[in-house]
Design an enzyme around this catalytic site. Structure first.
Site, PDB file in Angstrom:
ATOM      1  CE  LYS A 107       7.500   3.520   0.629  1.00  0.00           C
ATOM      2  NZ  LYS A 107       6.129   4.325   0.310  1.00  0.00           N
ATOM      3  CB  SER A 128       4.271   6.786   1.546  1.00  0.00           C
ATOM      4  OG  SER A 128       5.195   6.773   2.237  1.00  0.00           O
TER       5      SER A 128
END
Ligand SMILES: [Ca+2]
Ligand SMILES: [Ca+2]
Ligand SMILES: [Ca+2]
Ligand SMILES: [Ca+2]
Ligand SMILES: [Ca+2]
Ligand SMILES: [Ca+2]
Ligand SMILES: [Ca+2]
Ligand SMILES: [Ca+2]
Ligand SMILES: [Ca+2]
Ligand SMILES: [Ca+2]
Ligand SMILES: [Ca+2]
Ligand SMILES: [Ca+2]
Lengths: 217, 217, 217, 217, 217, 217
Positions: free
Chosen positions: F136, F93
């Site tokens: 996040k 990611s």
């Protein structure tokens, strides 16, 4: 026996600092030498390095390769953690120690032996924080060291006892060029070298002129 | 059977010393040969070397590469721990033994076989301390050896029994050039070689001229 | 089935000897071939070699590289332990067998098949002692072999039964040049080859002319 | 589904034979292709090869490199054990199968698909014995194969049942040149190729002219 | 989230099909890109490939190297199993998917996205059977795919439910040239490419002209 | 200590975002530097990368190699996950973070530090979805970040609390060229760079002009 060197100036030798177990520091010297390459020019580090320590050597080499006038493709750079023993070395807190030892060997400029240091390093020359600074400073003081370089981001972590506080000067730094300015001897050549390093890694140092005020402490 | 060689002079063969278990020494010869390289010039060490021993061979090569007139990129250097057996060799206390065997093979200069040695080595030529010196000296004496070279930093660790003390001379050294001066035969060529080695690793030897008086013992 | 070859002369094939378990010997032939290199010239050994056996192949190559007129950087040397099976080969007691097979293939000189051999090898050509010589000699005798080469340092270990003692000649040797003098056929070319090998590894053989009388038995 | 090919001629495809478990044979085809090298010319074998099978591919390449007119340093040789599955391939009994598939691809000469083979190989071209020949021959017969090549040293191991004995011809061979003479089609080119192979590996075949009569059966 | 692409044409992207667990299919796209080589020209495959999948990439490269006009020694070929996740990819059933993605990227010819495929591949271009075809076809149908390519040898394994049977066309193939003829768009360039591939791998396709009628189904 | 940089512009430094444990986000900066190559030009990534993270670096390099004017065969690209610690980095990611840091270092164009990003990347420049976007984004908001770039395919996964929603702008993107357009500063040079990247990876972006309407969301 006694291997401590705590005064004088030596080329290619830097007093590093490490943590042993939970709450004890130790002085761990790093030595470097540069020799004609046998093959394509390698960085060879010994002292039973574990993964983070090996990676730290690679990060250091990013800076050396940009900095050096010497054609490193024709040189082998040897880096030795002299008293690492069977346990070997883990972590990346010797990054500025390794960088200083290698630059000293490459440029033939002596390093102050009354000084010890600890600090991680970014690939662009920033000195990054490490663990155990207080224990490390006390270990340096016990070995007769006068000056200890630590990362600026660790400044507030220092809690040394009074007996050591009087004996030892702690200098916080934020860039590898400051480390070399303090650790190397020979004022004229050194200042030229430090300037060169600053100009090459200028982007990183110039970040304060951006649109805001970044504070990587 | 009996493989001990304790007198005469042989090119490329050096009596090393190792510790077995807790309190017993053993003589472990190292042999070296230099051959035309098949590929790009390699250092090939055999004898089931473990990590520290392999790294010690790399530290030795830092010195050989700076020292040698021979173009090592066209040579394979073979190093053999002759009687290492199934257990193999660990530790870096054979570093000066390996350096002496390789330099003897490279320069075609014989090594004294009435002599044994133990000592670690920095990448800049300093002889560093090792463990088990007393057991090692006794093992050398039992094998009929006259002279044992040990690191200066181990001088105070020597506690040999009277029977051996009379038979054997123990010589403490602090730099690889001293080892070669004692171990190689053929006075004229040797002195030239030892001078060359001293001048090349001069930085390290010159450290006494610094601002203080470093004592790496 | 039966793969034993115990008479005639074959290029690149040598009857080696190994120990199985505690007290049983077995004949284990080694074959070699030299082919144009595909890349940079490799030594490729097959037969599930374990660490000591792989290292023994490297020690052998130190001698081959010095000895051979052939430019080995343009050749691949293939070494095959023909009947090693699933267990593979450990130990370095096939070193002289491998050296003989490779030199035979390189020089196109046939090897006596009525002969078997066992012996370790230093990088400078000395034949070093091995284990299990008695069991190995008996295995050779059972296979119809006439002559067995063993290391001189193993001479006193030989305790073969009378029935075999009459059938088989045991020849102790101390240098690889003696092995080739006995094992290769074709007197003229062989003597020239043995002389060449002796002159190249002369240092090692000349050790008797030193200041003492070394006895590597 | 059904992948068996038991008649016709195909370039680069050979019906190999393997043993599954204790007492069951299986036909395991090997395919080869030769392509321009991407780097320095490699032998790339796929099919989850275990150690002995990988080594067998290296032994085969010793023969190919001596035999081939093609400059293999500019070619990648791809060898595929087509239906090896998750278990992969162990052992070296497919060595002659691999050699035949690669030579067929290199020389663009078709291989008979009504034929299957099993056999190990020395680096000098000798066909060496393998295990399980009876189970392998029966597996070939069940797959509609007419002819099976086996090592001469396995001749006395064949104990096939009557029903298969009538259907299938078993041909024992002792050298790779015999395998190719039987397996390849196209009489003129093939005979020239077989002659070339015989002349190159002549030393091995000529062993009968030695001082005795070696019988590697 | 939703990553399915089931219509349009894209260069370097192919809908592959995989089996998850015992009885469930999944669509697993493969993407490829060709970039100037950094070193000597590599094939770089990502997606946590296990052994059989890595070998399948090597088998594919045997075909690409023979087929391509592009000098692959100056190119890096990147192959990405886009949604492989933590489990990674095992098996070789994506071989034709990988071959199609790479050829599309090399030749800049778009691939139909309303189509999915599964099939193993020989080094000579034969499409070989795989497992789980029925589950794979149903996974493709559920993802809105119109056409699925499967190996001819798997034709009799297809047992899809009626609801999918109406929606989806299943095309069995036996050679990689058929896969490309169906999957690539742009009739003129494609036919030229397919002809080139057929001529290069002609030996394999021509096997029917042999002395029998081989049927690798 | 505090290493967060949340405003200003820095060359070669990008605020990445990672997930810790089940439900907690963390800001994880990536730094890059480009130095003269010591050997053949390598990509060197440090920070204890696990398999998926290493593969993600390789996927990024596919794009860099096509995009860059710089001859990467003469450069070493150093990528550092600055605070990865003992646990290291897993997953892919950070792919767009790595791509942005490297392009910034290569082109000497500063990156906005008030911005953080997360996203996987295909070898052709598509931004692919990742896990944990909500955690996040909240971690970025807590660190004083103004803008977060996420994959368009994760748009519907965003469920941030009101307090953060007001503070932070979330920008979904589907191609690496959009990431650079937002993250780099210096309008003129940047637009030229973004245009170049778009033209090079045009095939992938142009997919909408195909025969259907693919929707890789
Ligand atoms: Ca120097
Ligand atoms: Ca100053
Ligand atoms: Ca010599
Ligand atoms: Ca002297
Ligand atoms: Ca020959
Ligand atoms: Ca003679
Ligand atoms: Ca062909
Ligand atoms: Ca014939
Ligand atoms: Ca393209
Ligand atoms: Ca068509
Ligand atoms: Ca820059
Ligand atoms: Ca813009």
């Amino acid at each position: 026996y006694e291997l401590t060197v705590a005064d004088g100036d030596v080329v290619g030798r830097v007093n590093g600092l490490a943590v042993m177990g939970e709450d004890s520091g130790i002085m761990l010297p790093v030595m470097a030498e540069v020799a004609p390459a046998q093959g394509g020019g390698q960085v060879i580090a010994t002292g039973k390095l574990q993964e983070m320590a090996e990676e730290s050597v690679q990060n250091v080499s990013a800076i050396i390769k940009k900095f050096s006038d010497v054609d490193l493709s024709e040189k082998d750079v040897h880096i030795q953690f002299v008293q690492a023993g069977q346990q070997g070395v883990d972590g990346d807190s010797a990054s500025i120690t390794v960088a200083t030892a290698v630059i000293s060997a490459l440029e033939d400029m002596p390093v102050r032996q009354d000084l010890a240091m600890t600090g991680s390093l970014s690939v662009r020359g920033d000195v990054l924080p490490v663990g155990g600074v207080t224990h490390k400073i006390e270990a340096a003081a016990k070995s007769g060291i006068n000056t200890v370089i630590i990362p600026k981001a660790n400044e507030q972590d220092v809690m040394i006892e009074d007996e050591y506080a009087e004996q030892i000067e702690v200098i916080p730094v934020s860039h590898i060029s400051e480390v070399l300015d303090i650790a190397l001897t020979g004022e004229t050549e050194k200042d030229s070298l430090v300037d060169r390093l600053k100009s090459i890694t200028g982007n990183a140092l110039d970040r304060q002129v951006g649109t805001g005020s970044p504070s990587p402490q």
